[in-house]
Design an enzyme around this catalytic site. Structure first.
Site, PDB file in Angstrom:
ATOM      1  N   ILE A  32      20.779 -42.639 -37.578  1.00 19.34           N
ATOM      2  CA  ILE A  32      20.690 -41.237 -37.184  1.00 19.34           C
ATOM      3  C   ILE A  32      19.223 -40.939 -36.958  1.00 19.34           C
ATOM      4  CG2 ILE A  32      21.056 -38.860 -37.937  1.00 19.34           C
ATOM      5  CD1 ILE A  32      23.256 -40.363 -39.789  1.00 19.34           C
ATOM      6  N   ASP A  70      23.615 -33.929 -34.877  1.00 18.26           N
ATOM      7  CA  ASP A  70      23.468 -34.009 -36.340  1.00 18.26           C
ATOM      8  C   ASP A  70      24.203 -32.861 -37.028  1.00 18.26           C
ATOM      9  OD1 ASP A  70      21.594 -32.172 -35.299  1.00 18.26           O
ATOM     10  OD2 ASP A  70      20.043 -32.669 -36.768  1.00 18.26           O
TER      11      ASP A  70
HETATM   12  N1  LIG Z   1       9.634 -39.661 -48.054  1.00 19.70           N
HETATM   13  C1  LIG Z   1       9.668 -38.607 -47.248  1.00 19.70           C
HETATM   14  N2  LIG Z   1       9.073 -38.660 -46.025  1.00 19.70           N
HETATM   15  C2  LIG Z   1       9.120 -37.614 -45.195  1.00 19.70           C
HETATM   16  N3  LIG Z   1       9.741 -36.442 -45.491  1.00 19.70           N
HETATM   17  C3  LIG Z   1      10.330 -36.334 -46.685  1.00 19.70           C
HETATM   18  C4  LIG Z   1      10.347 -37.396 -47.609  1.00 19.70           C
HETATM   19  N4  LIG Z   1      11.047 -36.991 -48.699  1.00 19.70           N
HETATM   20  C5  LIG Z   1      11.436 -35.736 -48.468  1.00 19.70           C
HETATM   21  N5  LIG Z   1      11.000 -35.318 -47.262  1.00 19.70           N
HETATM   22  C6  LIG Z   1      11.242 -33.993 -46.705  1.00 19.70           C
HETATM   23  O1  LIG Z   1      12.198 -34.146 -45.690  1.00 19.70           O
HETATM   24  C7  LIG Z   1      12.015 -33.122 -44.724  1.00 19.70           C
HETATM   25  C8  LIG Z   1      12.546 -33.697 -43.437  1.00 19.70           C
HETATM   26  O2  LIG Z   1      13.904 -33.924 -43.687  1.00 19.70           O
HETATM   27  P1  LIG Z   1      14.701 -35.077 -43.008  1.00 19.70           P
HETATM   28  O3  LIG Z   1      14.096 -36.391 -43.245  1.00 19.70           O
HETATM   29  O4  LIG Z   1      16.108 -34.854 -43.397  1.00 19.70           O
HETATM   30  O5  LIG Z   1      14.423 -34.608 -41.510  1.00 19.70           O
HETATM   31  P2  LIG Z   1      14.700 -35.287 -40.139  1.00 19.70           P
HETATM   32  O6  LIG Z   1      14.471 -36.758 -40.134  1.00 19.70           O
HETATM   33  O7  LIG Z   1      13.999 -34.493 -39.114  1.00 19.70           O
HETATM   34  O8  LIG Z   1      16.200 -35.068 -40.020  1.00 19.70           O
HETATM   35  P3  LIG Z   1      16.812 -33.838 -39.284  1.00 19.70           P
HETATM   36  O9  LIG Z   1      16.452 -33.980 -37.828  1.00 19.70           O
HETATM   37  O10 LIG Z   1      18.244 -34.069 -39.585  1.00 19.70           O
HETATM   38  O11 LIG Z   1      16.255 -32.618 -39.870  1.00 19.70           O
HETATM   39  C9  LIG Z   1      10.543 -32.752 -44.733  1.00 19.70           C
HETATM   40  O12 LIG Z   1      10.403 -31.340 -44.747  1.00 19.70           O
HETATM   41  C10 LIG Z   1      10.036 -33.354 -46.038  1.00 19.70           C
HETATM   42  O13 LIG Z   1       9.575 -32.359 -46.927  1.00 19.70           O
HETATM   43  C1  LIG Z   2      18.282 -28.076 -34.681  1.00 20.20           C
HETATM   44  C2  LIG Z   2      17.989 -29.564 -34.754  1.00 20.20           C
HETATM   45  C3  LIG Z   2      16.558 -29.825 -34.332  1.00 20.20           C
HETATM   46  C4  LIG Z   2      18.171 -29.972 -36.221  1.00 20.20           C
HETATM   47  O1  LIG Z   2      17.937 -31.332 -36.378  1.00 20.20           O
HETATM   48  C5  LIG Z   2      18.997 -30.370 -33.879  1.00 20.20           C
HETATM   49  O2  LIG Z   2      20.290 -30.161 -34.348  1.00 20.20           O
HETATM   50  C6  LIG Z   2      18.922 -29.975 -32.428  1.00 20.20           C
HETATM   51  O3  LIG Z   2      18.047 -30.376 -31.721  1.00 20.20           O
HETATM   52  N1  LIG Z   2      19.912 -29.124 -32.000  1.00 20.20           N
HETATM   53  C7  LIG Z   2      20.056 -28.646 -30.649  1.00 20.20           C
HETATM   54  C8  LIG Z   2      20.196 -27.164 -30.592  1.00 20.20           C
HETATM   55  C9  LIG Z   2      21.371 -26.567 -31.340  1.00 20.20           C
HETATM   56  O4  LIG Z   2      21.909 -27.166 -32.276  1.00 20.20           O
HETATM   57  O5  LIG Z   2      21.766 -25.447 -30.981  1.00 20.20           O
END
Ligand SMILES: Nc1ncnc2c1ncn2[C@@H]1O[C@H](COP(=O)(O)OP(=O)(O)OP(=O)(O)O)[C@@H](O)[C@H]1O
Ligand SMILES: CC(C)(CO)[C@@H](O)C(=O)NCCC(=O)O
Ligand SMILES: [K+]
Length: 263
Positions: A10, A111
């Protein structure tokens, strides 16, 4: 009996979340930073366990010998990253059309769709998912497995980053610096930023949960994503009665994908 394994990736906005399924079982999971174009190319040309081990540090004590090429199931909200995987030989790209929810809008993030589907099948419909990732999202589904809508705002890390990066005098803070909540009315810059970001985020979360419960009294509310445990801890200190009813589940999207494609 033959075992079949597949890797699920993902691609989130900050990180990549991987899972290894052996048959229908979620065998192991992890988070890593996005892979470079050259690593992805290597994997696409030679999709062996060894190359996957190096790329995402899969466990190397697998109880099975994986298929070759190792099947890859991909769900991504980062189109530039998705593009890099197109040449992978055994790729299944998950799109909204794969998700059995009714009434989704076409630009809904995959997601969010997978997380709310995963929450519904795991914890029951209706359900509200709060994904505390790079963006913080609310995504709801009713008891007819219909998408009910939601909301998008900057996540905890992004709120700190935007203040740190777009101002001349504010320091760049990271989530998780404090364990207990600060005073609302702070006497130094760091506490003032933390107070402002955390308390408005917590009251926003409380407001959305209460609005959801007015529509669907007694519904499950499930929190997921990188900041979910931290936010639940803060929520306990601020609104314990709500926090007690909040489920944290960091496998929602994997469960959603597993239910859809791994049968
Ligand atoms: N080891 C880590 N590295 C980076 N971010 C972390 C870590 N542990 C916790 N976080 C937290 O995770 C958050 C990001 O969440 P996550 O990794 O779920 O995001 P993502 O990869 O962008 O996924 P999504 O797009 O689903 O939000 C950041 O705000 C951060 O505070
Ligand atoms: C909102 C995020 C960035 C969260 O990861 C993602 O789900 C995304 O790019 N969504 C598209 C816009 C929407 O969900 O309406
Ligand atoms: K963008």
């Amino acid at each position: 009996m033959n075992n079949h394994s597949s890797i699920v990736l993902i691609i989130g906005n900050s990180r990549l979340h991987w899972a290894l399924f052996i048959d229908k079982t979620l065998y192991s999971t992890g988070d890593i930073f996005h892979l470079s174009a050259s690593i992805i190319q290597q994997l696409a040309q030679c999709p062996t366990l060894d190359n996957w081990l190096t790329a995402i540090s899969l466990p190397n004590n697998l109880p099975i010998i994986p298929d070759y090429p190792i099947p890859l199931i991909l769900a991504s909200v980062v189109p530039s990253q998705t593009a890099l995987w197109q040449s992978y030989p055994h790729l299944r790209l998950i799109t909204l059309e794969d998700v059995p929810l009714e009434r989704m809008y076409p630009t809904l993030g995959i997601d969010r769709a997978l997380a709310v589907w995963g929450a519904g099948i795991t914890w029951g419909f209706p359900t509200l998912v709060i994904d505390a990732g790079t963006a913080l999202t609310f995504t709801g589904a009713d008891n007819h497995q219909c998408f009910v809508g939601g909301a998008i705002l900057p996540g905890l890390g992004l709120q700190f980053a935007s203040l740190g990066q777009e101002t001349g005098q504010l320091p760049l803070l990271k989530p998780g610096l404090m364990i207990s909540l600060p005073l609302h009315f702070a006497m130094n810059t760091s506490d003032a930023i933390q107070s402002g970001v955390i308390y408005t985020l917590l009251s926003g979360i409380k407001d959305f949960i209460e609005a959801w419960w007015r529509l669907f009294p007694g519904s499950q509310v499930v929190m997921t994503g990188g900041d979910s445990n931290l936010l639940k801890t803060y929520l306990y200190q601020q609104v314990p009665d709500i926090a007690e009813r909040l489920i944290v589940d960091n496998y929602l999207i994997f469960q959603g994908i597993g239910n859809i494609v791994i049968r």
